[in-house]
Design a protein around this motif. Structure first.
Motif, mmCIF file in Angstrom:
data_model
loop_
_atom_site.group_PDB
_atom_site.id
_atom_site.type_symbol
_atom_site.label_atom_id
_atom_site.label_comp_id
_atom_site.label_asym_id
_atom_site.label_seq_id
_atom_site.Cartn_x
_atom_site.Cartn_y
_atom_site.Cartn_z
ATOM 1 N N TYR A 162 -6.276 -7.836 7.778
ATOM 2 C CA TYR A 162 -5.308 -8.686 7.075
ATOM 3 C C TYR A 162 -5.147 -8.225 5.619
ATOM 4 O O TYR A 162 -4.026 -8.175 5.097
ATOM 5 C CB TYR A 162 -5.763 -10.148 7.130
ATOM 6 N N GLU A 163 -6.275 -7.863 4.973
ATOM 7 C CA GLU A 163 -6.205 -7.357 3.599
ATOM 8 C C GLU A 163 -5.330 -6.109 3.555
ATOM 9 O O GLU A 163 -4.479 -5.965 2.683
ATOM 10 C CB GLU A 163 -7.607 -7.039 3.063
ATOM 11 N N GLN A 164 -5.538 -5.216 4.526
ATOM 12 C CA GLN A 164 -4.758 -3.971 4.569
ATOM 13 C C GLN A 164 -3.283 -4.263 4.826
ATOM 14 O O GLN A 164 -2.410 -3.635 4.246
ATOM 15 C CB GLN A 164 -5.294 -3.041 5.654
ATOM 16 N N PHE A 165 -3.021 -5.251 5.714
ATOM 17 C CA PHE A 165 -1.636 -5.625 5.997
ATOM 18 C C PHE A 165 -0.951 -6.096 4.711
ATOM 19 O O PHE A 165 0.193 -5.740 4.428
ATOM 20 C CB PHE A 165 -1.594 -6.728 7.056
ATOM 21 N N LYS A 166 -1.681 -6.937 3.947
ATOM 22 C CA LYS A 166 -1.098 -7.452 2.707
ATOM 23 C C LYS A 166 -0.698 -6.306 1.765
ATOM 24 O O LYS A 166 0.384 -6.319 1.180
ATOM 25 C CB LYS A 166 -2.104 -8.384 2.002
ATOM 26 N N GLU A 167 -1.591 -5.322 1.653
ATOM 27 C CA GLU A 167 -1.298 -4.174 0.773
ATOM 28 C C GLU A 167 -0.081 -3.402 1.276
ATOM 29 O O GLU A 167 0.827 -3.091 0.508
ATOM 30 C CB GLU A 167 -2.500 -3.224 0.724
ATOM 31 N N SER A 201 3.669 -3.042 -0.720
ATOM 32 C CA SER A 201 4.345 -1.817 -1.143
ATOM 33 C C SER A 201 5.667 -1.645 -0.401
ATOM 34 O O SER A 201 6.657 -1.213 -0.987
ATOM 35 C CB SER A 201 3.426 -0.613 -0.961
ATOM 36 N N LEU A 202 5.690 -2.030 0.872
ATOM 37 C CA LEU A 202 6.927 -1.889 1.651
ATOM 38 C C LEU A 202 8.012 -2.819 1.111
ATOM 39 O O LEU A 202 9.153 -2.400 0.873
ATOM 40 C CB LEU A 202 6.663 -2.199 3.122
ATOM 41 N N SER A 203 7.664 -4.091 0.895
ATOM 42 C CA SER A 203 8.667 -5.047 0.443
ATOM 43 C C SER A 203 9.142 -4.677 -0.965
ATOM 44 O O SER A 203 10.307 -4.829 -1.305
ATOM 45 C CB SER A 203 8.110 -6.467 0.469
ATOM 46 N N HIS A 204 8.225 -4.145 -1.783
ATOM 47 C CA HIS A 204 8.588 -3.691 -3.126
ATOM 48 C C HIS A 204 9.662 -2.612 -3.041
ATOM 49 O O HIS A 204 10.690 -2.693 -3.715
ATOM 50 C CB HIS A 204 7.324 -3.145 -3.810
ATOM 51 N N SER A 205 9.442 -1.634 -2.143
ATOM 52 C CA SER A 205 10.396 -0.533 -2.005
ATOM 53 C C SER A 205 11.743 -1.025 -1.480
ATOM 54 O O SER A 205 12.798 -0.640 -1.997
ATOM 55 C CB SER A 205 9.859 0.533 -1.043
ATOM 56 N N VAL A 206 11.682 -1.886 -0.448
ATOM 57 C CA VAL A 206 12.930 -2.384 0.133
ATOM 58 C C VAL A 206 13.705 -3.179 -0.914
ATOM 59 O O VAL A 206 14.918 -3.016 -1.081
ATOM 60 C CB VAL A 206 12.657 -3.247 1.386
ATOM 61 N N ILE A 231 5.922 -6.808 12.168
ATOM 62 C CA ILE A 231 5.018 -7.439 11.210
ATOM 63 C C ILE A 231 4.443 -8.758 11.718
ATOM 64 O O ILE A 231 3.674 -9.405 11.026
ATOM 65 C CB ILE A 231 5.718 -7.688 9.850
ATOM 66 N N LEU A 232 4.788 -9.133 12.993
ATOM 67 C CA LEU A 232 4.286 -10.398 13.538
ATOM 68 C C LEU A 232 2.750 -10.372 13.621
ATOM 69 O O LEU A 232 2.096 -11.380 13.353
ATOM 70 C CB LEU A 232 4.907 -10.667 14.911
ATOM 71 N N ASP A 233 2.199 -9.202 13.970
ATOM 72 C CA ASP A 233 0.732 -9.060 14.009
ATOM 73 C C ASP A 233 0.118 -9.539 12.702
ATOM 74 O O ASP A 233 -0.782 -10.377 12.681
ATOM 75 C CB ASP A 233 0.331 -7.590 14.216
ATOM 76 N N GLY A 234 0.645 -8.975 11.606
ATOM 77 C CA GLY A 234 0.112 -9.306 10.287
ATOM 78 C C GLY A 234 0.315 -10.764 9.949
ATOM 79 O O GLY A 234 -0.568 -11.416 9.370
ATOM 80 N N LYS A 236 18.358 -4.131 -4.202
ATOM 81 C CA LYS A 236 18.873 -4.688 -5.456
ATOM 82 C C LYS A 236 19.682 -3.669 -6.243
ATOM 83 O O LYS A 236 20.638 -4.004 -6.918
ATOM 84 C CB LYS A 236 17.716 -5.232 -6.292
ATOM 85 N N GLU A 237 19.303 -2.392 -6.138
ATOM 86 C CA GLU A 237 20.020 -1.341 -6.835
ATOM 87 C C GLU A 237 21.453 -1.240 -6.330
ATOM 88 O O GLU A 237 22.368 -0.999 -7.092
ATOM 89 C CB GLU A 237 19.309 -0.010 -6.615
ATOM 90 N N GLU A 238 21.615 -1.455 -5.026
ATOM 91 C CA GLU A 238 22.945 -1.330 -4.416
ATOM 92 C C GLU A 238 23.895 -2.396 -4.928
ATOM 93 O O GLU A 238 25.082 -2.164 -5.052
ATOM 94 C CB GLU A 238 22.834 -1.457 -2.886
#
Lengths: 107, 253
Positions: free
Chosen positions: A85-90, A94-99, A10-13, A104-106
């Motif tokens: 950059y806009e696409q990276f943010k999206e 979604s990735l950070s939301h899933s992670v 994710i360094l690119d982004g 947190k469930e665990e």
């Protein structure tokens, strides 16, 4: 997996994000990344990424003499870079939301 | 601002590594200058070159190299001048002395040795740029390499004298024409590479032989004059290069 390995993908982004905030050069990018809490980057690792971003047409660079310090290469985002950059943010959203949900469930 | 010795070495190694990887000159200068700027900033904040490489110059140089495209066209453009210079070095001396001849062995062995030695030099340059050898070890490798090359050239020369018949011996006039063409190639090479020693070195290598053609000395005297002219010449070139280097990088010495 160390945090620097995790950061690799994710360094690119992140660099697109830093340059998005205004024209800047390599060493300053490191300082800005540190302000945000990135401390695991070996400083040189941003340069291969910057070369790649330039090759892909996401950033534009120009060499400038500085009055006090050394000659510096300043980077700005191209329109394609802004879009990337806009696409990276999206994608990150979604990735950070899933992670986050998983971790947190665990607990 | 003046960089530390370690950082200067890192920049020099970076250039060497990328150059021997066939990267574009302009791009090499760009990344070298960018990293120099970074190192100046880093050192003024008390950091070392390790902050850039992450402790492993080899991995770091590979990462940089992977992001640059290999400049095959640039390499192909270099080749003709390079081959012409090699041929000129091989035959100009003999053409001046008047003992130029072509045999099958020479035609095969000289180009083969030339290519192998260039390959060996590039290989060791690359290895040295990432391996951090001591100056002593670097020097020993170069001397060993030079001795091996000289010995194989001598072996070819002896085998040629004893076992091979030349299939073509140019006339004395043709040899002078060949010598003149050789001189032209050296001049063109110096203009093309914009370095003066590419012209001075052949001058010392072949100049004494040229002058001796017009003087009457015994063969032994000729040999001594020719050899001492060569070593004197190389000595002067090395000395001037050393002074130039000292002027450009005063902190390194």
């Amino acid at each position: 997996m160390s945090s620097s390995q995790m950061l690799k993908g994710i360094l690119d982004g992140c660099l697109l994000g830093i340059i998005h905030k205004g024209e800047t050069y390599g060493y300053e990018m490191i300082e800005k990344l540190e302000i945000y809490g990135f401390r695991m980057v070996s400083e040189g690792s941003i340069y291969p990424v910057l070369m790649r971003l330039q090759k892909d047409g996401f950033v534009h660079s120009v060499m400038k003499e500085s009055p006090s310090g050394p000659k510096r290469k300043y980077y700005t985002l191209t329109p394609a870079g802004e879009e990337e950059y806009e696409q990276f943010k999206e994608r990150w959203e979604s990735l950070s939301h899933s992670v986050n949900r998983l971790v947190k469930e665990e607990n | 601002m003046v960089l530390s010795r370690e950082s200067e070495e890192f920049i020099a190694n970076l250039r060497m590594y990328l150059m021997t990887s066939g990267k574009n000159d302009h791009e090499i200068n760009e990344i070298a200058e960018e990293l120099r700027g970074h190192l100046e900033d880093a050192e003024s904040h008390g950091k070392t070159v390790d902050s850039v490489t992450g402790g492993s110059p080899q991995t770091y140089l590979e990462n940089i190299s992977n992001e640059m495209k290999t400049d095959y066209f640039g390499l192909v453009r270099l080749a003709p001048m390079f081959i012409l210079l090699l041929i000129a070095y091989f035959i100009t001396g003999s053409a001046i002395r008047g003992d130029l001849n072509f045999s099958l062995l020479k035609l095969i062995a000289y180009p083969a040795i030339a290519l192998l030695s260039i390959g060996a030099y590039i290989y060791f340059f690359r290895k040295m740029s990432v391996a951090n050898y001591s100056k002593k070890k670097e020097l020993s490798i170069f001397i060993a390499l030079q001795v091996i090359i000289t010995l194989s050239l001598m072996a070819v020369l002896f085998m040629d004298i004893f076992f091979f018949e030349p299939f073509y011996i140019p006339s004395r006039e043709t040899m002078w024409v060949i010598a003149a063409l050789g001189a032209l190639v050296f001049i063109a090479g110096a203009i093309w590479s914009k370095t003066w020693f590419t012209l001075i070195l052949p001058l010392f290598l072949f100049g004494p032989d040229f002058i001796l053609q017009f003087l009457q000395y015994s063969e032994t005297t000729e040999l001594i004059i020719s050899a001492s002219g060569l070593y004197l010449g190389i000595g002067i070139v090395v000395l001037i290069l050393y002074w130039q280097n000292k002027k450009q990088n005063p902190h390194k010495l």
